[in-house]
Design an enzyme around this catalytic site. Structure first.
Site, PDB file in Angstrom:
ATOM      1  N   CYS A 360       0.502   6.108   4.003  1.00  0.00           N
ATOM      2  CA  CYS A 360       0.467   6.521   5.414  1.00  0.00           C
ATOM      3  C   CYS A 360       0.178   8.011   5.624  1.00  0.00           C
ATOM      4  CB  CYS A 360       1.745   6.124   6.159  1.00  0.00           C
ATOM      5  SG  CYS A 360       2.860   5.057   5.291  1.00  0.00           S
ATOM      6  N   ARG A 389       6.421   4.082  -7.227  1.00  0.00           N
ATOM      7  CA  ARG A 389       7.806   4.308  -6.826  1.00  0.00           C
ATOM      8  C   ARG A 389       8.701   4.100  -8.025  1.00  0.00           C
ATOM      9  NH1 ARG A 389       7.611   1.063  -1.085  1.00  0.00           N
ATOM     10  NH2 ARG A 389       5.800   2.181  -0.297  1.00  0.00           N
ATOM     11  N   GLN A 407      -0.942  -1.685  -2.463  1.00  0.00           N
ATOM     12  CA  GLN A 407      -0.693  -2.282  -1.151  1.00  0.00           C
ATOM     13  C   GLN A 407      -2.015  -2.600  -0.467  1.00  0.00           C
ATOM     14  OE1 GLN A 407       1.544   1.077   0.462  1.00  0.00           O
ATOM     15  NE2 GLN A 407       3.335  -0.248   0.581  1.00  0.00           N
ATOM     16  N   ASP A 409      -2.974  -2.027   2.381  1.00  0.00           N
ATOM     17  CA  ASP A 409      -2.432  -1.231   3.469  1.00  0.00           C
ATOM     18  C   ASP A 409      -3.458  -0.987   4.569  1.00  0.00           C
ATOM     19  OD1 ASP A 409      -0.344   0.074   4.564  1.00  0.00           O
ATOM     20  OD2 ASP A 409      -0.249   1.695   3.094  1.00  0.00           O
ATOM     21  N   HIS A 411      -3.535   1.320   8.543  1.00  0.00           N
ATOM     22  CA  HIS A 411      -2.845   2.011   9.634  1.00  0.00           C
ATOM     23  C   HIS A 411      -3.740   2.017  10.848  1.00  0.00           C
ATOM     24  CE1 HIS A 411      -0.782   3.416   5.989  1.00  0.00           C
ATOM     25  NE2 HIS A 411       0.266   3.165   6.745  1.00  0.00           N
ATOM     26  N   LYS A 495       9.703  -3.654  14.365  1.00  0.00           N
ATOM     27  CA  LYS A 495       8.756  -4.308  13.459  1.00  0.00           C
ATOM     28  C   LYS A 495       8.864  -5.825  13.500  1.00  0.00           C
ATOM     29  CE  LYS A 495      11.903  -4.208   9.547  1.00  0.00           C
ATOM     30  NZ  LYS A 495      12.058  -4.159   8.119  1.00  0.00           N
ATOM     31  N   HIS A 541       1.717   0.257  11.027  1.00  0.00           N
ATOM     32  CA  HIS A 541       1.532   0.026   9.589  1.00  0.00           C
ATOM     33  C   HIS A 541       1.490  -1.490   9.412  1.00  0.00           C
ATOM     34  CE1 HIS A 541       3.629   3.986   8.578  1.00  0.00           C
ATOM     35  NE2 HIS A 541       4.108   3.726   9.771  1.00  0.00           N
TER      36      HIS A 541
END
Ligand SMILES: [Zn+2]
Ligand SMILES: [Zn+2]
Length: 669
Positions: A360, A389, A407, A409, A411, A495, A541
């Site tokens: 992000c 991580r 991910q 991912d 945005h 969310k 997200h």
């Protein structure tokens, strides 16, 4: 009696309320109804006043946000939630209580052992024990189960009592239990409680079921080594894992499920199907994708990229590391910095970089490269971004808990007015993903703020209201089955998560869609509105797969390795009956290739029977047998995985069949 009535009618000089009113409390139940009870009533009394059935099934309770015993007197107004076996909280109390019973059984069977901690976990509970001179293994489990059940049948109440720090220390010093002593030394005097049942006492904060008699089935699952406080420099203990149920039938069902899960374990299947591996040399928690796995993953990525393109996403690429400052700005450093991979330093400039834990912040900076007008929004930036991580080595698990993962991912930066429509589009995309991959049993969870704790959240209330309404509207309009959970929103926005039930009934969280007011603020993102003023965009997200690693693990466990035909590594295997037919087998292989069917030829000098058995184990959807007849007719004999005989087909007919089957599951977006 007369005296009591007189007291009830007396009034307080200060507030004018009658004594009776002073002795009543108002209890708010989850459905919003408010009922009056006598001060000192217990959650069990409340359950009883609602229905006898509820009172029979109530296992634990939460009062004003804190776990309480079902027999704790309630002394003030407040909101009360009662939990049964159907709720996670109820199970937690059930398993936590069972850990006390099992601890008692262990103490009786192995005198002199030292108990340490015994919490409930996701499925069952454990107890960490210093067994001293004793040791236990699987053969001892039945005896422990029998003893624990015997104790449970005694229907002993769990009774909490406060103890002074000095008394608590003395109690465990006398037992020579340095572990509990250490725990107590770190507790505030006045906050220490013991739990008693039968002849057994344990240091405990509470949260028990009413009595041991409710526990009808107990199973010790396994034992493992564990260090005291997770520190390898501290003594090694034995962790005893167990689970319990209110009915024997439920235990039987659970054990069956465990067996099914073992067969479907993605670590086992991943190895057998040659999809991925791990290397101690490369490092724990860092998966290595083998050619078949990499190709499968690539197909998944292409599938999503294609749909995303249609939905107006643009692909971006960001590096695997970023300056520490970037994550200080985003707030990730403050939150996760300490417990994460530590910064990388450059040799000369002494710059500090972190392995990217999230995409992000990078995408915010991509948005920030130039000013946007409201007419240009939404911007939808997508990236298959690999993040890192830190997870403790003991927490790592196959592909579901790793240290590096990718991910899917994206945005979305939009105006508050666009949020509604954007959220709906993201739901469409997520549902498309779930359905194309055979997850048809799902529901959604909408996490909203707790309006009574506004200090927990950032951003304007009106924006929150707008966003929450947008999510709920979208979920309703899309006909999703969903639950709203108050207080579960992140501090930066509400969310929606998809909860998926897999083929053997396990629930997984998949695909999060999250509204964020925080990062646009922190990165000072703006757009020019129709009023010519600068405004903050809202950020969404979203990741329908979550991570490629976890998703593929889940897909393996859901399908048992029988992937959808469009995705599976090898769609067909050609099995020549003998060496004589190898040439023809190759001809078939080439025409399948022309039809873009992924096939193999098994040219080994083995019987067809053996080749079929192995193809079955390798979960290849179609076996194409070629021998004398087939070669003469220019055909193939088709056998489906699982044994169904489709008879003799031409390659073209087979290609049609494959195409039809694929298009029935893989619709275009
Ligand atoms: Zn307890
Ligand atoms: Zn994000």
């Amino acid at each position: 009696m007369v005296k009591a009535i007189a007291r009830i009618n007396s009034r307080c000089y200060l507030c004018g309320l009658t004594d009776l009113a002073l002795r009543m409390i108002q209890i708010t139940l989850p459905d919003g109804t408010v009922k009056e009870y006598q001060k000192g009533s217990t959650p069990m009394d409340v359950a009883m006043s609602i229905s006898e059935g509820l009172a029979r099934n109530v296992l634990s309770a939460r009062f004003n946000g804190t776990v309480v015993e079902t027999v704790s007197p309630l002394l003030e107004n407040g909101s009360l939630v009662l939990f049964t076996w159907n709720e996670a909280e109820g199970k937690k109390a059930f398993w936590h209580s069972t850990s006390h019973v099992v601890a008692q059984a262990l103490e009786e069977l192995y005198p002199g052992i030292k108990l340490t901690i015994g919490p409930a976990i996701e499925n069952g509970f454990y107890y960490d024990v210093d067994f001293g001179e004793h040791s236990i293994s699987e053969k001892d489990f039945p005896e422990i189960e029998k003893k624990a059940l015997e104790i449970a049948r005694g229907k002993h109440d769990f009774k909490m009592r406060g103890v002074s720090k000095q008394d608590a220390l003395e109690f465990y010093r006398k037992q020579g239990n340095e572990f509990k002593v250490e725990l107590i030394e770190n507790l505030e005097d006045g906050s220490i409680t013991f739990c008693d049942h039968d002849t057994f006492t344990d240091l405990c904060r509470g949260g028990h079921i009413p009595n041991t008699g409710i526990i009808k089935a107990i199973k010790i699952l396994n034992v493992a080594g564990a260090y005291w406080r997770g520190d390898e420099n501290k003594p090694q203990l034995t962790r005893v894992y167990g689970i319990s149920f209110p009915k024997q039938k439920e235990l039987t069902g659970y054990l069956h499920l465990l067996e099914e899960a073992r067969k479907r374990d993605h670590r086992k299947l991943g190895k057998e199907l040659e999809l991925f591996t791990f290397s101690q040399k490369v490092g724990q928690g860092l998966p290595l994708w083998l050619p078949k796995g990499a190709a499968l993953r690539e197909r998944l990525e292409q599938f999503l990229k294609k749909a995303q393109k249609k939905a107006g996403y643009e692909m971006v690429i960001s590096p695997h590391i970023g300056q520490k400052e970037l994550y200080v700005t985003s707030g990730h450093y403050a939150k996760y910095g300490e417990s994460s991979f530590q910064p990388i330093h450059t040799p000369k400039e002494d710059e500090e970089f972190l392995l990217k834990p999230m995409n992000c912040p990078h995408h915010c900076e991509i948005y920030n490269t130039r000013p946007f007008s409201y007419r240009e929004l939404p911007k939808r930036y997508a990236e298959f971004g690999t993040v890192y991580r830190y997870e403790q080595s003991g927490e790592l698990h196959g592909l579901t808990r790793v240290r590096g993962f990718t991910q899917d991912d994206a945005h979305i930066f939009c105006t508050p007015e666009q949020l509604d429509q954007e959220f709906k589009s993201v739901i469409d995309l997520s549902l498309y993903v779930l359905e194309s991959l055979g997850f048809d049993n799902y529901r959604a969870q909408v996490s909203v703020r707790d309006p009574e704790q506004p200090e927990k959240y950032i951003g304007k209330i009106e924006n929150w209201e707008k966003a929450e309404r947008a999510i709920i509207n979208a979920a309703e309009e899309k006909g999703l089955e969903f639950v709203i959970v108050k207080g579960e929103a992140a501090f930066y926005g509400p969310k929606l998560d998809f909860m998926v039930k897999d083929a053997i009934g396990r629930n997984w969280q998949l695909g999060t869609i999250q509204v964020d007011y925080n990062l646009p603020e922190r990165f000072d993102l703006t757009y020019k509105g129709s009023d010519n003023e600068l405004h903050r965009p809202v950020m969404i997200h979203r990741a329908p797969f979550g991570s490629m690693e976890r998703f593929i693990a889940l897909l393996l466990e859901h399908t048992g390795g029988n992937f959808p035909l469009w995705l599976t590594p090898d769609q067909a295997i050609i099995l020549p009956v003998s060496e004589k037919h190898e040439k023809y087998a190759e001809k078939v292989f080439n025409s399948l290739e022309n039809h873009e069917i992924r096939a193999l030829v098994d040219e080994r000098n083995e019987t067809v029977g053996k080749k079929i058995r192995e193809a079955e184990l390798n979960k290849i959807p179609f076996m194409l047998i070629v021998g004398e007849n087939e070669e003469e007719n220019g055909s193939i004999s088709v056998r489906r995985h699982g044994g169904e005989d489709l008879g003799s087909l031409t390659v073209n007919d087979f290609a049609d069949l494959v195409e039809k089957e694929i298009s029935s599951t893989l619709k275009s977006f």
